[in-house]
Design a protein around this motif. Structure first.
Motif, PDB file in Angstrom:
ATOM      1  N   LYS A 156       0.831  -1.199   0.000  1.00 14.25           N
ATOM      2  CA  LYS A 156       0.000   0.000   0.000  1.00 14.25           C
ATOM      3  C   LYS A 156       0.869   1.253   0.000  1.00 14.25           C
ATOM      4  O   LYS A 156       1.938   1.276   0.613  1.00 14.25           O
ATOM      5  N   GLU A 157       0.361   2.279  -0.653  1.00 13.50           N
ATOM      6  CA  GLU A 157       1.018   3.576  -0.620  1.00 13.50           C
ATOM      7  C   GLU A 157       0.126   4.546   0.146  1.00 13.50           C
ATOM      8  O   GLU A 157      -1.062   4.652  -0.129  1.00 13.50           O
ATOM      9  N   PHE A 158       0.714   5.232   1.120  1.00  7.23           N
ATOM     10  CA  PHE A 158       0.013   6.252   1.894  1.00  7.23           C
ATOM     11  C   PHE A 158       0.657   7.584   1.550  1.00  7.23           C
ATOM     12  O   PHE A 158       1.868   7.673   1.369  1.00  7.23           O
ATOM     13  N   SER A 159      -0.160   8.633   1.500  1.00  6.73           N
ATOM     14  CA  SER A 159       0.348   9.925   1.083  1.00  6.73           C
ATOM     15  C   SER A 159      -0.309  11.032   1.898  1.00  6.73           C
ATOM     16  O   SER A 159      -1.462  10.912   2.288  1.00  6.73           O
ATOM     17  N   VAL A 160       0.441  12.100   2.135  1.00 13.60           N
ATOM     18  CA  VAL A 160      -0.079  13.274   2.842  1.00 13.60           C
ATOM     19  C   VAL A 160       0.307  14.524   2.072  1.00 13.60           C
ATOM     20  O   VAL A 160       1.169  14.486   1.195  1.00 13.60           O
ATOM     21  N   VAL A 161      -0.345  15.623   2.418  1.00 15.72           N
ATOM     22  CA  VAL A 161       0.046  16.933   1.907  1.00 15.72           C
ATOM     23  C   VAL A 161       0.603  17.691   3.121  1.00 15.72           C
ATOM     24  O   VAL A 161      -0.134  18.003   4.054  1.00 15.72           O
ATOM     25  N   SER A 162       1.892  17.966   3.093  1.00 23.10           N
ATOM     26  CA  SER A 162       2.509  18.632   4.243  1.00 23.10           C
ATOM     27  C   SER A 162       2.207  20.131   4.218  1.00 23.10           C
ATOM     28  O   SER A 162       1.890  20.699   3.179  1.00 23.10           O
ATOM     29  N   SER A 163       2.304  20.764   5.390  1.00 21.42           N
ATOM     30  CA  SER A 163       2.044  22.200   5.503  1.00 21.42           C
ATOM     31  C   SER A 163       3.141  23.019   4.848  1.00 21.42           C
ATOM     32  O   SER A 163       2.886  24.091   4.320  1.00 21.42           O
ATOM     33  N   ASP A 164       4.387  22.490   4.936  1.00 18.56           N
ATOM     34  CA  ASP A 164       5.540  23.238   4.418  1.00 18.56           C
ATOM     35  C   ASP A 164       6.597  22.221   4.005  1.00 18.56           C
ATOM     36  O   ASP A 164       6.902  21.289   4.763  1.00 18.56           O
ATOM     37  N   ASN A 165       7.188  22.413   2.842  1.00 19.84           N
ATOM     38  CA  ASN A 165       8.190  21.470   2.344  1.00 19.84           C
ATOM     39  C   ASN A 165       9.452  21.417   3.197  1.00 19.84           C
ATOM     40  O   ASN A 165      10.215  20.456   3.108  1.00 19.84           O
ATOM     41  N   SER A 166       9.697  22.424   4.037  1.00 24.39           N
ATOM     42  CA  SER A 166      10.901  22.420   4.875  1.00 24.39           C
ATOM     43  C   SER A 166      10.692  21.673   6.197  1.00 24.39           C
ATOM     44  O   SER A 166      11.639  21.487   6.951  1.00 24.39           O
ATOM     45  N   ASN A 167       9.473  21.255   6.494  1.00 23.67           N
ATOM     46  CA  ASN A 167       9.206  20.532   7.740  1.00 23.67           C
ATOM     47  C   ASN A 167       9.754  19.108   7.668  1.00 23.67           C
ATOM     48  O   ASN A 167       9.880  18.521   6.592  1.00 23.67           O
ATOM     49  N   ASN A 168      10.066  18.557   8.833  1.00 22.67           N
ATOM     50  CA  ASN A 168      10.521  17.174   8.920  1.00 22.67           C
ATOM     51  C   ASN A 168       9.291  16.256   8.943  1.00 22.67           C
ATOM     52  O   ASN A 168       8.348  16.499   9.695  1.00 22.67           O
ATOM     53  N   LEU A 169       9.326  15.215   8.121  1.00 29.13           N
ATOM     54  CA  LEU A 169       8.219  14.261   8.030  1.00 29.13           C
ATOM     55  C   LEU A 169       8.699  12.899   8.492  1.00 29.13           C
ATOM     56  O   LEU A 169       9.821  12.497   8.197  1.00 29.13           O
ATOM     57  N   GLN A 170       7.836  12.185   9.207  1.00 29.01           N
ATOM     58  CA  GLN A 170       8.222  10.865   9.729  1.00 29.01           C
ATOM     59  C   GLN A 170       7.015   9.938   9.767  1.00 29.01           C
ATOM     60  O   GLN A 170       5.944  10.328  10.245  1.00 29.01           O
ATOM     61  N   PRO A 218      -2.000 -10.634   8.231  1.00 27.57           N
ATOM     62  CA  PRO A 218      -3.227  -9.936   8.611  1.00 27.57           C
ATOM     63  C   PRO A 218      -3.109  -9.447  10.052  1.00 27.57           C
ATOM     64  O   PRO A 218      -2.316  -9.964  10.833  1.00 27.57           O
ATOM     65  N   GLY A 219      -3.880  -8.433  10.391  1.00 26.24           N
ATOM     66  CA  GLY A 219      -3.849  -7.915  11.754  1.00 26.24           C
ATOM     67  C   GLY A 219      -4.346  -6.483  11.802  1.00 26.24           C
ATOM     68  O   GLY A 219      -4.869  -5.949  10.827  1.00 26.24           O
ATOM     69  N   ILE A 220      -4.153  -5.853  12.955  1.00 31.06           N
ATOM     70  CA  ILE A 220      -4.550  -4.473  13.183  1.00 31.06           C
ATOM     71  C   ILE A 220      -3.282  -3.673  13.446  1.00 31.06           C
ATOM     72  O   ILE A 220      -2.465  -4.037  14.301  1.00 31.06           O
ATOM     73  N   PHE A 221      -3.116  -2.580  12.712  1.00 33.36           N
ATOM     74  CA  PHE A 221      -1.902  -1.779  12.754  1.00 33.36           C
ATOM     75  C   PHE A 221      -2.269  -0.314  12.955  1.00 33.36           C
ATOM     76  O   PHE A 221      -3.306   0.133  12.494  1.00 33.36           O
ATOM     77  N   SER A 222      -1.391   0.429  13.620  1.00 38.23           N
ATOM     78  CA  SER A 222      -1.534   1.880  13.732  1.00 38.23           C
ATOM     79  C   SER A 222      -0.298   2.515  13.122  1.00 38.23           C
ATOM     80  O   SER A 222       0.817   2.347  13.620  1.00 38.23           O
ATOM     81  N   LEU A 223      -0.521   3.222  12.016  1.00 39.33           N
ATOM     82  CA  LEU A 223       0.547   3.924  11.315  1.00 39.33           C
ATOM     83  C   LEU A 223       0.448   5.400  11.697  1.00 39.33           C
ATOM     84  O   LEU A 223      -0.610   6.009  11.558  1.00 39.33           O
ATOM     85  N   GLN A 224       1.547   5.947  12.190  1.00 38.71           N
ATOM     86  CA  GLN A 224       1.553   7.339  12.632  1.00 38.71           C
ATOM     87  C   GLN A 224       2.371   8.187  11.666  1.00 38.71           C
ATOM     88  O   GLN A 224       3.473   7.820  11.287  1.00 38.71           O
ATOM     89  N   PHE A 225       1.796   9.324  11.309  1.00 36.45           N
ATOM     90  CA  PHE A 225       2.509  10.320  10.504  1.00 36.45           C
ATOM     91  C   PHE A 225       2.765  11.533  11.387  1.00 36.45           C
ATOM     92  O   PHE A 225       1.857  12.018  12.071  1.00 36.45           O
ATOM     93  N   THR A 226       4.002  12.017  11.397  1.00 37.17           N
ATOM     94  CA  THR A 226       4.359  13.196  12.191  1.00 37.17           C
ATOM     95  C   THR A 226       5.008  14.227  11.286  1.00 37.17           C
ATOM     96  O   THR A 226       5.897  13.901  10.499  1.00 37.17           O
ATOM     97  N   GLU A 227       4.541  15.465  11.434  1.00 37.77           N
ATOM     98  CA  GLU A 227       5.149  16.602  10.723  1.00 37.77           C
ATOM     99  C   GLU A 227       5.681  17.549  11.793  1.00 37.77           C
ATOM    100  O   GLU A 227       4.953  17.954  12.689  1.00 37.77           O
ATOM    101  N   GLN A 228       6.974  17.891  11.681  1.00 39.78           N
ATOM    102  CA  GLN A 228       7.595  18.736  12.706  1.00 39.78           C
ATOM    103  C   GLN A 228       8.215  19.968  12.054  1.00 39.78           C
ATOM    104  O   GLN A 228       8.987  19.864  11.105  1.00 39.78           O
ATOM    105  N   VAL A 229       7.856  21.126  12.618  1.00 34.64           N
ATOM    106  CA  VAL A 229       8.518  22.369  12.233  1.00 34.64           C
ATOM    107  C   VAL A 229       9.862  22.343  12.957  1.00 34.64           C
ATOM    108  O   VAL A 229       9.900  22.140  14.181  1.00 34.64           O
TER     109      VAL A 229
END
Length: 184
Positions: A26-40, A67-78
């Motif tokens: 699977k591919e997951f995608s986000v739109v970040s607030s600012d391209n200079s922020n750190n993404l994780q 199979p199972g239940i997973f929690s994927l976390q996305f973090t954006e840091q200024v």
């Protein structure tokens, strides 16, 4: 690939995504607030998932091996200021488990194929495929008209849309010839 978009904003929310084991990449995608922020991206719960590409980018490619239940976390840091995190709950449903058995098979005699599968989810479709024919039924009775090796396939779909198939090669022989002799 299936792409999921997660919009990161000020509100707090979580998304739940459900798919089948056979859709393991699977591919997951986000739109970040600012391209200079750190993404994780990281998994905060669940075993059997792996980020295989894009760890610190707006797009991440994930492989779910179980199979199972997973929690994927996305973090954006200024940088040196603050961060925002969002969770995506991912439920990977198992594919149907397939097995079938058959009796002795001879040319021009009924052959019986018995679906011996045991599944937790309700099965909504069982499709049998033999050379040049397809049947929808739980079990299959079929008469082969020629000797040889032939593929027999059972495809199953459950109520969640999860799919699996199993193909076995079967040997079709001539029936034995009953005969006897006697001596005085």
């Amino acid at each position: 690939f299936i792409v999921f978009f997660l919009q990161v904003g000020l509100g707090c929310f979580s998304q739940t995504i459900i798919f089948c084991e056979s859709d393991s990449l699977k591919e997951f995608s986000v739109v970040s607030s600012d391209n200079s922020n750190n993404l994780q991206w990281e998994f905060v719960s669940g075993n059997g998932a792996q980020i295989i590409q894009g760890q610190s980018t707006e797009r991440v490619l994930v492989e779910f091996s179980l199979p199972g239940i997973f929690s994927l976390q996305f973090t954006e840091q200024v940088p040196n200021v603050c961060s925002t995190s969002r969770l995506i709950d991912v439920v990977v449903l198992p594919n149907p488990s397939i097995s079938f058995s058959s009796d002795q098979m001879c040319v021009n005699q009924d052959s019986r194929f018995v679906n011996t599968s045991i599944n937790q989810s309700e099965i909504v479709s069982c499709i049998w495929t033999v050379p040049n024919y397809q049947f929808e039924s739980e079990n299959l009775d079929f008469t082969f008209l020629n000797t040889g090796r032939f593929p027999v396939t059972l495809e199953m779909t459950d109520v969640n849309g999860c799919f699996n198939s199993l193909t076995k090669m079967v040997e079709i022989d001539n029936p034995p010839i009953a005969d006897f002799y006697f001596t005085p």
